[in-house]
Enzyme design. Sequence first.
Site, short mmCIF file in Angstrom:
data_model
loop_
_atom_site.label_atom_id
_atom_site.label_comp_id
_atom_site.label_asym_id
_atom_site.label_seq_id
_atom_site.Cartn_x
_atom_site.Cartn_y
_atom_site.Cartn_z
N GLU A 75 -16.42 9.24 1.16
CA GLU A 75 -15.81 10.46 1.13
C GLU A 75 -16.88 11.51 0.54
O GLU A 75 -18.18 10.50 0.12
CB GLU A 75 -14.92 10.61 0.47
CG GLU A 75 -14.61 9.41 -1.22
CD GLU A 75 -14.52 9.94 -2.15
OE1 GLU A 75 -14.16 11.15 -2.67
OE2 GLU A 75 -13.52 8.64 -2.64
N LYS A 137 -12.95 20.22 -5.17
CA LYS A 137 -12.16 19.29 -4.57
C LYS A 137 -11.21 19.23 -3.67
O LYS A 137 -9.85 20.10 -4.25
CB LYS A 137 -11.53 18.24 -6.33
CG LYS A 137 -10.83 17.25 -6.34
CD LYS A 137 -10.12 15.85 -7.16
CE LYS A 137 -9.93 15.01 -7.66
NZ LYS A 137 -9.59 14.49 -8.80
N ASP A 189 4.36 12.72 -9.68
CA ASP A 189 2.49 13.21 -10.14
C ASP A 189 2.69 11.99 -9.22
O ASP A 189 2.07 10.88 -9.85
CB ASP A 189 1.90 13.33 -11.31
CG ASP A 189 0.42 13.59 -11.03
OD1 ASP A 189 -0.15 13.64 -9.63
OD2 ASP A 189 -0.42 14.13 -12.01
N SER A 191 -0.33 10.76 -6.55
CA SER A 191 -1.45 11.19 -5.49
C SER A 191 -0.65 11.11 -3.64
O SER A 191 -0.79 10.68 -3.10
CB SER A 191 -2.61 10.11 -5.20
OG SER A 191 -3.53 10.01 -4.98
N ALA A 192 -1.52 11.92 -3.27
CA ALA A 192 -1.98 12.16 -1.84
C ALA A 192 -2.31 11.08 -1.08
O ALA A 192 -1.97 10.79 0.02
CB ALA A 192 -1.88 14.21 -0.95
N ASP A 193 -3.07 10.26 -1.50
CA ASP A 193 -3.34 9.51 -0.84
C ASP A 193 -2.71 8.16 -0.11
O ASP A 193 -2.67 7.15 0.98
CB ASP A 193 -4.58 8.29 -2.24
CG ASP A 193 -5.70 9.33 -2.33
OD1 ASP A 193 -6.13 10.60 -2.14
OD2 ASP A 193 -6.33 9.06 -3.10
N LYS A 212 -7.13 3.19 -10.88
CA LYS A 212 -7.48 2.98 -11.84
C LYS A 212 -6.29 2.79 -12.73
O LYS A 212 -5.24 3.05 -12.61
CB LYS A 212 -8.12 4.64 -11.64
CG LYS A 212 -9.09 5.13 -11.46
CD LYS A 212 -9.71 6.35 -11.42
CE LYS A 212 -10.27 6.89 -10.27
NZ LYS A 212 -9.79 6.68 -9.04
#
Length: 808
Positions: A75, A137, A189, A191-193, A212
Amino acid sequence: MSGAVIRRRPLMVLARWTSRRACQGRDVGRVNLRRPDQATSLRAAHTLARNNRYYRLSEEIRDAVMTNKPVVALETTIYTHGWPYPDNLGLARHLEDLVRSSGAVPATIGILNGVAIVGMAEREMKELMDPTSKAIKISRRDLAFATSQKISGGTTIASTMMLARRAGIKVFATGGLGGVHRGGENSMDVSADLTELGRSAAPIAVVAGGCKGFLDIPRTLEYLETQGAVVATFADDRVGPVDFPAFWVRDSGIKSPLTIKDEMEAAALLRTNSSVFFAGPVPEGAAISMPEMEEMIAHALRAADESGVHGSANTPFVLSKLKELSQGRSVIANRALVEANVKRGARTAVELRKLFTASNPNVQITYQPSLQTFPDEPSPNILAASSDQKDPLPDILVAGSIAVDTSATYTPFSGSSSPLQPVLQTSNPASISQTVGGVGYNLALAATFTHTPALLLTSVASDTPGKLVLSALQSQGLSTAGIHMLAPSSSNRTAQYLALNNANADLNIAMADMTILESSGPAVLASAQSHITALAARQKADGTTRWLIADANWSAPTLHSFLTSARDAGLATAFEPVSTAKAARLFDLSASSPARAGKTPLPQDSSSADSARPQLATLMSPNAMELSAMHRAAASAGLFERQDWWRCIDALGIPSSGLGAVLRHASSPALVDAGIPQQAIQLLPFVPTILTKLGAEGVLMVQLLEAGDPRLDGAEGAAHVVARTQVESSDVGGLYVRLFGPTEKLEPGQVVSVNGAGDSFLGALVSALVRTGGQKRVEDLVNYAQTASVLTLKSAESVSPELKTLEL
């Protein structure tokens, strides 16, 4: 109306790429290893990418995927939003090199001026990472907007995964995964990951260091289970179930759903699943404890809440705060984690390739590891020697660079207002010449010209410069047995060196592209072992000391591995520092640069009186600036605090009053005032013979004498032995310092080129040491080597052919 269509087209095109329908339900990640119709599908997809102005595959990546080579996606948000410029560009190059050194092909993915690029070239990465690009981003949702507005940005895990899938790439390695934020059950909230991992359009593995620690790890794992994504953690030599890692922390306190032993098991798991997340724990030496990390995270999250930072801005804010609170330790852990994951990802891709090939025996194997020679590729004629042609057995091995050298010397017009220095920011008249050089080549050539066969151990690409340098080897009578030929790529370019000189032919600035040595070092080293063994056997048979010379164009790990392997075999070793920046690599003894096969560059420090001296090489020949750079590097590495260093220095017998007056007499007041002999003396425990090249002032020799050396008591050493040991049991005898004046003073007009002069000095010196079979010492041959250097200064060649006329 037409304008509306144009604005919507990027969204339509990217939607076509993200649609499962585009793949017609096929597993595009495995297409070219299974049915012919699937291979056709991927070829069609790649053709579409070639003709798509919003999505582009580099030729290297297209070829790698279609020929079944292991590929690892990387990435770019980690560079655009995680590291400052130019550190981010250096990290990008480093991670690509790690992938290649593991036998895979790196595919750095980013968005540049609205184009999604899979396999970014170095110039494209530099443009993206430069602060002036104002890169944003870019997650999956942002792709259509970025392409329609021709925006540049770093891709997140989600968007990188999506773009990698479309290219047929099966492995993606990065730092840390996004997750469910704390309080995400209310804020949503997430993450799209995580969502991207649940998509099953094509198989892909993400190798990262967990999520994290400031995220909600239990809910993240629960969400991944809901998405149907497999989660497994590398055991990293641990036994039994292990914790899911939390980026900077090895053990989060939450057990991983699955544990895998190694990359072979990872590949087997990926082979049977559509999406897998492999969590790699941060290396132990860089990890931060969970309690300490939790305390810092609590502070950072409070600061974010008080500042009203939410959404996509939250993570960068928290990371910045953690860097501040940890005093930079979080950044160190971050880099160590990324490097470890990239290596794991590359090894997983290689193992996956093996599994695919084993289960598809009819697949034609076209892949060769990127660090090996390419036997299926038509080789230049010079590599195919006739059966009746035999190269002479080498007496010297040279591990170093070969390059195309371009030298531009300023030739001012008559009456110029700048008679010596070229004028900046404009074109200048110059005399430009191009030769084949490179430090390793020059050293081997100087040794060969002075009648000692030398074998160059290096690598070149099968590009135009590569064929040029190979032709030069043949024309000079040098063997090509130590050359690795690599397929050309973004990091496999035949080395080139550009020197810009003033009107006196003195170097103003030089630019060197030695990237190929960074990536190919392990392969060259592996093949060198047989040459080292053979040379050591000849040394044992006839009693004549043989040498390996290594230059600093290698990475620190490879450099130390060459020196350690030669030292263990009993060969003498010489080090050529190359430049002030690269000279410090000799003293880069960090955990990231041990020699191969578990050996370390230096023996373990010990307080034992009979422990070995901390020797790295037998001899080196820096210039004054390189000597200072190495002294600073050794000091920074704490090497002057080792017990064995102190023991060796104490044994030299230096009086408590110091050696100031004696050194002024043995060298010169100016050199002592500059600290040159003092710096050399402090480095002697690591390199017992140091010849500092001083240009027009000659050469300063500083040497650690062994106990029993005849110079300690004989008349020949009276003027140069400046200290003698007072320790009877020590193997150290004393300290020898001698300044050799220049053999010939040259006028400015006599100097044609400075390229290769220092290499000629060292190559000729080591050649003479071999030829005299120990009958002459280094000091007996310094002037011979200086004469070789002068001949090259007066020559347009990288090494003057007149060295052939020198007599001992």
